[in-house]
Design a protein around this motif. Structure first.
Motif, PDB file in Angstrom:
ATOM      1  N   MET A 173       0.827  -1.210   0.000  1.00 48.74           N
ATOM      2  CA  MET A 173       0.000   0.000   0.000  1.00 48.74           C
ATOM      3  C   MET A 173       0.860   1.259   0.000  1.00 48.74           C
ATOM      4  SD  MET A 173      -3.250  -0.782   2.497  1.00 48.74           S
ATOM      5  CE  MET A 173      -3.801   0.918   2.505  1.00 48.74           C
ATOM      6  N   VAL A 174       1.953   1.240   0.772  1.00 53.80           N
ATOM      7  CA  VAL A 174       2.847   2.404   0.828  1.00 53.80           C
ATOM      8  C   VAL A 174       3.392   2.713  -0.562  1.00 53.80           C
ATOM      9  CG1 VAL A 174       5.099   3.213   1.652  1.00 53.80           C
ATOM     10  CG2 VAL A 174       3.492   2.171   3.248  1.00 53.80           C
ATOM     11  N   PHE A 175       3.901   1.676  -1.247  1.00 53.90           N
ATOM     12  CA  PHE A 175       4.466   1.891  -2.580  1.00 53.90           C
ATOM     13  C   PHE A 175       3.400   2.330  -3.579  1.00 53.90           C
ATOM     14  CE2 PHE A 175       7.945  -0.770  -0.927  1.00 53.90           C
ATOM     15  CZ  PHE A 175       9.008   0.055  -1.257  1.00 53.90           C
ATOM     16  N   PHE A 176       2.220   1.700  -3.530  1.00 51.14           N
ATOM     17  CA  PHE A 176       1.147   2.057  -4.463  1.00 51.14           C
ATOM     18  C   PHE A 176       0.673   3.487  -4.229  1.00 51.14           C
ATOM     19  CE2 PHE A 176      -3.362   2.484  -5.454  1.00 51.14           C
ATOM     20  CZ  PHE A 176      -3.332   2.222  -6.815  1.00 51.14           C
ATOM     21  N   CYS A 177       0.477   3.856  -2.973  1.00 51.60           N
ATOM     22  CA  CYS A 177      -0.005   5.208  -2.653  1.00 51.60           C
ATOM     23  C   CYS A 177       1.007   6.267  -3.071  1.00 51.60           C
ATOM     24  CB  CYS A 177      -0.320   5.324  -1.165  1.00 51.60           C
ATOM     25  SG  CYS A 177      -1.762   4.369  -0.661  1.00 51.60           S
ATOM     26  N   LYS A 178       2.281   5.982  -2.840  1.00 56.25           N
ATOM     27  CA  LYS A 178       3.335   6.929  -3.241  1.00 56.25           C
ATOM     28  C   LYS A 178       3.350   7.088  -4.759  1.00 56.25           C
ATOM     29  CE  LYS A 178       8.315   7.711  -2.640  1.00 56.25           C
ATOM     30  NZ  LYS A 178       8.176   9.127  -2.610  1.00 56.25           N
ATOM     31  N   TRP A 179       3.261   5.989  -5.483  1.00 61.53           N
ATOM     32  CA  TRP A 179       3.232   6.014  -6.948  1.00 61.53           C
ATOM     33  C   TRP A 179       2.018   6.795  -7.464  1.00 61.53           C
ATOM     34  CZ3 TRP A 179      -0.533   3.529 -10.013  1.00 61.53           C
ATOM     35  CH2 TRP A 179      -0.292   3.597 -11.389  1.00 61.53           C
ATOM     36  N   ALA A 180       0.837   6.495  -6.913  1.00 61.23           N
ATOM     37  CA  ALA A 180      -0.396   7.155  -7.357  1.00 61.23           C
ATOM     38  C   ALA A 180      -0.367   8.655  -7.056  1.00 61.23           C
ATOM     39  CB  ALA A 180      -1.611   6.500  -6.699  1.00 61.23           C
ATOM     40  N   TYR A 181       0.086   9.022  -5.861  1.00 61.79           N
ATOM     41  CA  TYR A 181       0.125  10.437  -5.489  1.00 61.79           C
ATOM     42  C   TYR A 181       1.120  11.206  -6.355  1.00 61.79           C
ATOM     43  CZ  TYR A 181      -0.023  14.647  -2.661  1.00 61.79           C
ATOM     44  OH  TYR A 181      -0.183  15.943  -2.252  1.00 61.79           O
ATOM     45  N   ASN A 182       2.276  10.600  -6.631  1.00 61.01           N
ATOM     46  CA  ASN A 182       3.251  11.235  -7.526  1.00 61.01           C
ATOM     47  C   ASN A 182       2.671  11.425  -8.923  1.00 61.01           C
ATOM     48  OD1 ASN A 182       5.235  11.539  -5.602  1.00 61.01           O
ATOM     49  ND2 ASN A 182       6.261   9.628  -6.096  1.00 61.01           N
ATOM     50  N   GLY A 183       1.844  10.478  -9.362  1.00 55.20           N
ATOM     51  CA  GLY A 183       1.157  10.620 -10.649  1.00 55.20           C
ATOM     52  C   GLY A 183       0.220  11.818 -10.656  1.00 55.20           C
ATOM     53  N   TYR A 184      -0.512  12.000  -9.560  1.00 53.12           N
ATOM     54  CA  TYR A 184      -1.396  13.160  -9.433  1.00 53.12           C
ATOM     55  C   TYR A 184      -0.597  14.459  -9.455  1.00 53.12           C
ATOM     56  CZ  TYR A 184      -6.118  11.418  -8.703  1.00 53.12           C
ATOM     57  OH  TYR A 184      -7.360  10.892  -8.891  1.00 53.12           O
ATOM     58  N   LEU A 185       0.528  14.478  -8.729  1.00 51.06           N
ATOM     59  CA  LEU A 185       1.368  15.681  -8.709  1.00 51.06           C
ATOM     60  C   LEU A 185       1.875  16.018 -10.112  1.00 51.06           C
ATOM     61  CD1 LEU A 185       3.490  15.167  -5.459  1.00 51.06           C
ATOM     62  CD2 LEU A 185       1.678  16.840  -5.822  1.00 51.06           C
ATOM     63  N   LYS A 186       2.306  15.009 -10.831  1.00 50.03           N
ATOM     64  CA  LYS A 186       2.845  15.216 -12.177  1.00 50.03           C
ATOM     65  C   LYS A 186       1.778  15.773 -13.121  1.00 50.03           C
ATOM     66  CE  LYS A 186       5.160  12.723 -15.883  1.00 50.03           C
ATOM     67  NZ  LYS A 186       5.606  11.403 -16.364  1.00 50.03           N
ATOM     68  N   VAL A 187       0.591  15.168 -13.094  1.00 49.87           N
ATOM     69  CA  VAL A 187      -0.497  15.599 -13.985  1.00 49.87           C
ATOM     70  C   VAL A 187      -0.964  17.006 -13.642  1.00 49.87           C
ATOM     71  CG1 VAL A 187      -2.923  15.165 -14.592  1.00 49.87           C
ATOM     72  CG2 VAL A 187      -1.293  13.284 -14.590  1.00 49.87           C
ATOM     73  N   THR A 188      -1.145  17.290 -12.363  1.00 53.41           N
ATOM     74  CA  THR A 188      -1.644  18.622 -11.980  1.00 53.41           C
ATOM     75  C   THR A 188      -0.605  19.701 -12.269  1.00 53.41           C
ATOM     76  OG1 THR A 188      -0.988  18.197  -9.670  1.00 53.41           O
ATOM     77  CG2 THR A 188      -3.301  17.810 -10.246  1.00 53.41           C
ATOM     78  N   HIS A 189       0.667  19.380 -12.089  1.00 56.61           N
ATOM     79  CA  HIS A 189       1.722  20.352 -12.395  1.00 56.61           C
ATOM     80  C   HIS A 189       1.775  20.629 -13.897  1.00 56.61           C
ATOM     81  CE1 HIS A 189       5.425  22.590 -11.967  1.00 56.61           C
ATOM     82  NE2 HIS A 189       5.963  21.850 -12.924  1.00 56.61           N
ATOM     83  N   SER A 190       1.679  19.578 -14.686  1.00 54.50           N
ATOM     84  CA  SER A 190       1.709  19.718 -16.149  1.00 54.50           C
ATOM     85  C   SER A 190       0.511  20.528 -16.651  1.00 54.50           C
ATOM     86  CB  SER A 190       1.719  18.324 -16.776  1.00 54.50           C
ATOM     87  OG  SER A 190       1.711  18.396 -18.161  1.00 54.50           O
ATOM     88  N   ALA A 191      -0.668  20.267 -16.088  1.00 58.29           N
ATOM     89  CA  ALA A 191      -1.878  21.009 -16.477  1.00 58.29           C
ATOM     90  C   ALA A 191      -1.754  22.475 -16.073  1.00 58.29           C
ATOM     91  CB  ALA A 191      -3.111  20.382 -15.835  1.00 58.29           C
ATOM     92  N   GLN A 192      -1.167  22.732 -14.915  1.00 54.26           N
ATOM     93  CA  GLN A 192      -0.976  24.104 -14.459  1.00 54.26           C
ATOM     94  C   GLN A 192      -0.041  24.861 -15.404  1.00 54.26           C
ATOM     95  OE1 GLN A 192      -0.130  24.467 -10.274  1.00 54.26           O
ATOM     96  NE2 GLN A 192       0.809  26.462 -10.524  1.00 54.26           N
ATOM     97  N   GLU A 193       1.013  24.206 -15.867  1.00 55.32           N
ATOM     98  CA  GLU A 193       1.928  24.838 -16.816  1.00 55.32           C
ATOM     99  C   GLU A 193       1.214  25.202 -18.117  1.00 55.32           C
ATOM    100  OE1 GLU A 193       5.157  22.070 -17.216  1.00 55.32           O
ATOM    101  OE2 GLU A 193       6.308  23.050 -15.629  1.00 55.32           O
TER     102      GLU A 193
END
Length: 199
Positions: free
Chosen positions: A173-193
């Motif tokens: 769960m720790v690894f999956f949650c970290k992976w999923a949250y990093n995916g959200y950060l990447k997408v939201t940052h890219s959309a913001q740019e």
């Protein structure tokens, strides 16, 4: 006469250039809107599938709620149902809001302000989901154990292999949650740019 023709030609050329500029701006806005929405398409698909699974499990628990025969199992059942219904619904609503920002008609400042507010809400929901997911094991496991195998985990002692499985589940769960949250950060940052490039 030549001067009038030259002025007329100049005016026509100026009108054509203005029209071309407006058309180019519209094309750029349309392309940016499409790119922006595409950023959230994959996440929306995964979240929709996840919400469907959560809702199906919640329905299964509701159908078998009578098997939760003690007050503390019923409390666990209510907490589980709340987690399975409320959080996925809130995430889907927030994703819909952030995906459908009106880039073409809204002003840059308003769009960016709304985006930042909605992005922060979306990321906060993810953080809450992760935290509740870990805490949720304490009330989800007793509910599923009672409904599926009619065992009250509060009254039975766990075997060594069950502790090992629980530990492996937590690590996964720790690894999956970290992976999923990093995916959200990447997408939201890219959309913001993308939005910021419209300034």
């Amino acid at each position: 006469m030549e001067l009038e023709e030259l002025q007329s030609a100049w005016t026509q050329l100026s009108d054509d250039l203005n029209h071309q500029k407006k058309l180019t701006n519209k094309i750029i806005l349309d392309m940016t809107k499409q790119k922006y929405q595409n950023k959230f398409t994959t996440i929306t698909k995964y979240e929709t599938l996840g919400a469907f699974v959560c809702f199906a499990i919640a329905f299964f628990i509701l159908l078998n709620f009578s098997k939760l025969d003690t007050w503390y199992l019923q409390v666990c059942g209510i907490l589980t149902l709340s987690f399975l219904i409320i959080l996925p619904a809130m995430v889907l609503i927030t994703l819909k809001k952030i995906k459908n920002i009106d880039i073409i008609n809204g002003s840059y400042k308003e769009n960016l302000k709304f985006y930042l507010k909605t992005k922060n809400r979306l990321l906060k929901l993810q953080q809450i989901g992760i935290a509740v997911g870990f805490i949720g094991l304490l009330f989800i496991v007793p509910v599923t154990s009672k409904i599926i195998s009619n065992k009250n985990v509060f009254l039975t002692s766990l075997k060594t292999e069950q502790y090992v499985i629980f530990a492996i589940t937590l690590i996964a769960m720790v690894f999956f949650c970290k992976w999923a949250y990093n995916g959200y950060l990447k997408v939201t940052h890219s959309a913001q740019e993308l939005l910021q490039d419209l300034e």
